[in-house]
Motif scaffolding. Structure first.
Motif, mmCIF file in Angstrom:
data_model
loop_
_atom_site.group_PDB
_atom_site.id
_atom_site.type_symbol
_atom_site.label_atom_id
_atom_site.label_comp_id
_atom_site.label_asym_id
_atom_site.label_seq_id
_atom_site.Cartn_x
_atom_site.Cartn_y
_atom_site.Cartn_z
ATOM 1 N N ILE A 11 0.984 -1.504 -0.173
ATOM 2 C CA ILE A 11 -0.103 -0.505 0.071
ATOM 3 C C ILE A 11 0.742 1.239 0.541
ATOM 4 C CG2 ILE A 11 -2.026 1.573 1.225
ATOM 5 C CD1 ILE A 11 -3.233 -1.310 2.170
ATOM 6 N N GLY A 12 1.819 0.727 0.769
ATOM 7 C CA GLY A 12 2.790 2.230 0.995
ATOM 8 C C GLY A 12 2.212 3.272 2.458
ATOM 9 N N ALA A 13 1.981 4.538 2.093
ATOM 10 C CA ALA A 13 1.835 5.295 2.974
ATOM 11 C C ALA A 13 0.139 5.318 3.122
ATOM 12 C CB ALA A 13 2.310 6.938 2.628
ATOM 13 N N PHE A 14 -0.227 5.216 4.577
ATOM 14 C CA PHE A 14 -1.283 5.408 4.542
ATOM 15 C C PHE A 14 -2.247 6.866 4.824
ATOM 16 C CE2 PHE A 14 -0.413 0.558 6.425
ATOM 17 C CZ PHE A 14 -0.817 0.117 5.770
ATOM 18 N N PRO A 15 -3.214 7.014 4.561
ATOM 19 C CA PRO A 15 -3.858 8.277 4.080
ATOM 20 C C PRO A 15 -4.148 8.811 5.998
ATOM 21 C CG PRO A 15 -5.030 6.530 3.065
ATOM 22 C CD PRO A 15 -4.527 6.128 3.669
ATOM 23 N N ASN A 16 -4.200 8.000 6.268
ATOM 24 C CA ASN A 16 -4.722 8.008 8.193
ATOM 25 C C ASN A 16 -5.205 6.591 8.798
ATOM 26 O OD1 ASN A 16 -7.544 6.352 7.325
ATOM 27 N ND2 ASN A 16 -8.430 8.320 6.099
ATOM 28 N N GLU A 17 -5.135 7.012 9.933
ATOM 29 C CA GLU A 17 -5.192 6.212 10.881
ATOM 30 C C GLU A 17 -6.597 4.292 10.822
ATOM 31 O OE1 GLU A 17 -5.525 4.860 15.570
ATOM 32 O OE2 GLU A 17 -5.247 6.851 15.400
ATOM 33 N N HIS A 18 -7.228 5.160 10.348
ATOM 34 C CA HIS A 18 -8.241 3.959 10.056
ATOM 35 C C HIS A 18 -8.360 3.028 9.112
ATOM 36 C CE1 HIS A 18 -12.512 2.802 10.516
ATOM 37 N NE2 HIS A 18 -12.704 3.008 8.601
ATOM 38 N N SER A 19 -6.870 3.715 7.796
ATOM 39 C CA SER A 19 -6.845 2.701 6.907
ATOM 40 C C SER A 19 -6.252 1.869 7.357
ATOM 41 C CB SER A 19 -6.691 3.792 5.692
ATOM 42 O OG SER A 19 -5.674 4.485 6.379
ATOM 43 N N CYS A 20 -5.130 2.147 8.240
ATOM 44 C CA CYS A 20 -3.961 1.218 8.695
ATOM 45 C C CYS A 20 -4.860 -0.087 9.388
ATOM 46 C CB CYS A 20 -2.908 1.810 9.780
ATOM 47 S SG CYS A 20 -2.215 0.753 10.144
ATOM 48 N N LEU A 21 -5.800 0.305 10.811
ATOM 49 C CA LEU A 21 -6.976 0.344 11.428
ATOM 50 C C LEU A 21 -7.406 -1.226 10.521
ATOM 51 C CD1 LEU A 21 -7.068 2.054 14.106
ATOM 52 C CD2 LEU A 21 -6.057 0.072 13.922
ATOM 53 N N THR A 22 -8.083 -0.559 10.011
ATOM 54 C CA THR A 22 -8.548 -1.707 8.639
ATOM 55 C C THR A 22 -7.456 -2.949 7.441
ATOM 56 O OG1 THR A 22 -10.728 0.263 7.692
ATOM 57 C CG2 THR A 22 -10.399 -1.015 6.499
ATOM 58 N N LEU A 23 -6.895 -2.542 6.858
ATOM 59 C CA LEU A 23 -5.488 -3.494 7.172
ATOM 60 C C LEU A 23 -5.381 -4.319 8.512
ATOM 61 C CD1 LEU A 23 -4.171 -5.027 4.274
ATOM 62 C CD2 LEU A 23 -1.878 -2.862 5.507
ATOM 63 N N PHE A 24 -5.422 -3.594 9.154
ATOM 64 C CA PHE A 24 -4.967 -4.769 10.529
ATOM 65 C C PHE A 24 -5.883 -5.464 10.640
ATOM 66 C CE2 PHE A 24 -4.287 -6.455 15.183
ATOM 67 C CZ PHE A 24 -2.468 -5.929 14.586
ATOM 68 N N PHE A 25 -6.908 -4.867 10.750
ATOM 69 C CA PHE A 25 -8.539 -6.334 10.704
ATOM 70 C C PHE A 25 -8.882 -7.225 9.420
ATOM 71 C CE2 PHE A 25 -13.022 -6.793 9.771
ATOM 72 C CZ PHE A 25 -13.329 -8.065 10.945
ATOM 73 N N LEU A 26 -8.182 -6.327 8.215
ATOM 74 C CA LEU A 26 -8.843 -7.641 7.145
ATOM 75 C C LEU A 26 -7.264 -8.991 7.590
ATOM 76 C CD1 LEU A 26 -9.118 -5.035 4.228
ATOM 77 C CD2 LEU A 26 -10.960 -6.696 5.565
ATOM 78 N N VAL A 27 -6.352 -8.234 7.873
ATOM 79 C CA VAL A 27 -5.609 -9.334 7.800
ATOM 80 C C VAL A 27 -5.512 -10.119 8.840
ATOM 81 C CG1 VAL A 27 -2.923 -9.660 8.184
ATOM 82 C CG2 VAL A 27 -2.975 -7.879 6.797
ATOM 83 N N VAL A 28 -5.876 -9.980 9.837
ATOM 84 C CA VAL A 28 -6.441 -10.793 10.857
ATOM 85 C C VAL A 28 -7.531 -11.728 10.502
ATOM 86 C CG1 VAL A 28 -8.221 -11.021 12.906
ATOM 87 C CG2 VAL A 28 -5.991 -9.311 12.908
ATOM 88 N N GLN A 29 -8.234 -11.158 10.399
ATOM 89 C CA GLN A 29 -9.408 -12.200 8.974
ATOM 90 C C GLN A 29 -8.925 -12.959 8.348
ATOM 91 O OE1 GLN A 29 -11.950 -11.109 12.244
ATOM 92 N NE2 GLN A 29 -13.072 -11.613 9.871
ATOM 93 N N LEU A 30 -8.115 -12.465 7.871
ATOM 94 C CA LEU A 30 -7.404 -13.984 6.524
ATOM 95 C C LEU A 30 -7.149 -14.681 7.433
ATOM 96 C CD1 LEU A 30 -6.333 -14.599 4.086
ATOM 97 C CD2 LEU A 30 -4.743 -12.832 3.824
ATOM 98 N N ASP A 31 -6.052 -14.138 8.523
ATOM 99 C CA ASP A 31 -5.194 -15.124 9.468
ATOM 100 C C ASP A 31 -5.636 -16.370 9.910
ATOM 101 O OD1 ASP A 31 -2.336 -16.026 10.914
ATOM 102 O OD2 ASP A 31 -3.499 -15.240 12.492
ATOM 103 N N HIS A 32 -7.122 -15.567 10.513
ATOM 104 C CA HIS A 32 -8.389 -16.502 11.002
ATOM 105 C C HIS A 32 -9.134 -17.788 10.406
ATOM 106 C CE1 HIS A 32 -8.526 -15.194 15.059
ATOM 107 N NE2 HIS A 32 -8.759 -13.777 14.572
#
Length: 108
Positions: free
Chosen positions: A73-94
């Motif tokens: 992705i490169g640079a995140f435009p805001n904290e929410h976008s970073c947390l969204t990616l983190f959430f999606l990676v958690v979902q993928l891992d589960h």
């Protein structure tokens, strides 16, 4: 030590290791023992959990996956976008861990 079936046996293995190396490498043994007792806390859990929690491999793998996705992705435009990616990676891992075991089938 960490693959010992019981806490008592892990302690016995630790003692044998320390006894063997203490005289030859006292500084290394001191560093080795510092905080070591805390790493045995997984023995307080049910034995079925030991293989999952006695190492940080799964956690390291998870963060490696997150970093790889974040690098794409490169640079995140805001904290929410970073947390969204983190959430999606958690979902993928589960999803990886929740799928049913499939019998190994030969492709011959």
């Amino acid at each position: 030590m960490y693959d010992a079936p019981t806490y008592k046996e892990a302690q016995q293995r630790k003692k044998a290791f320390v006894d063997k190396w203490q005289e030859l490498e006292p500084d290394a043994i001191h560093a080795f023992q510092w905080g070591l007792q805390r790493t045995f806390t997984f023995y307080q859990l049910d034995e079925s959990w030991h293989r999952w929690v006695r190492t940080t491999n799964a956690l390291e793998r998870f963060f490696r996956e997150f970093r790889a996705k974040a690098d794409e992705i490169g640079a995140f435009p805001n904290e929410h976008s970073c947390l969204t990616l983190f959430f999606l990676v958690v979902q993928l891992d589960h999803a990886k861990h929740d799928r049913p075991a499939v019998a190994n089938k030969s492709r011959h």
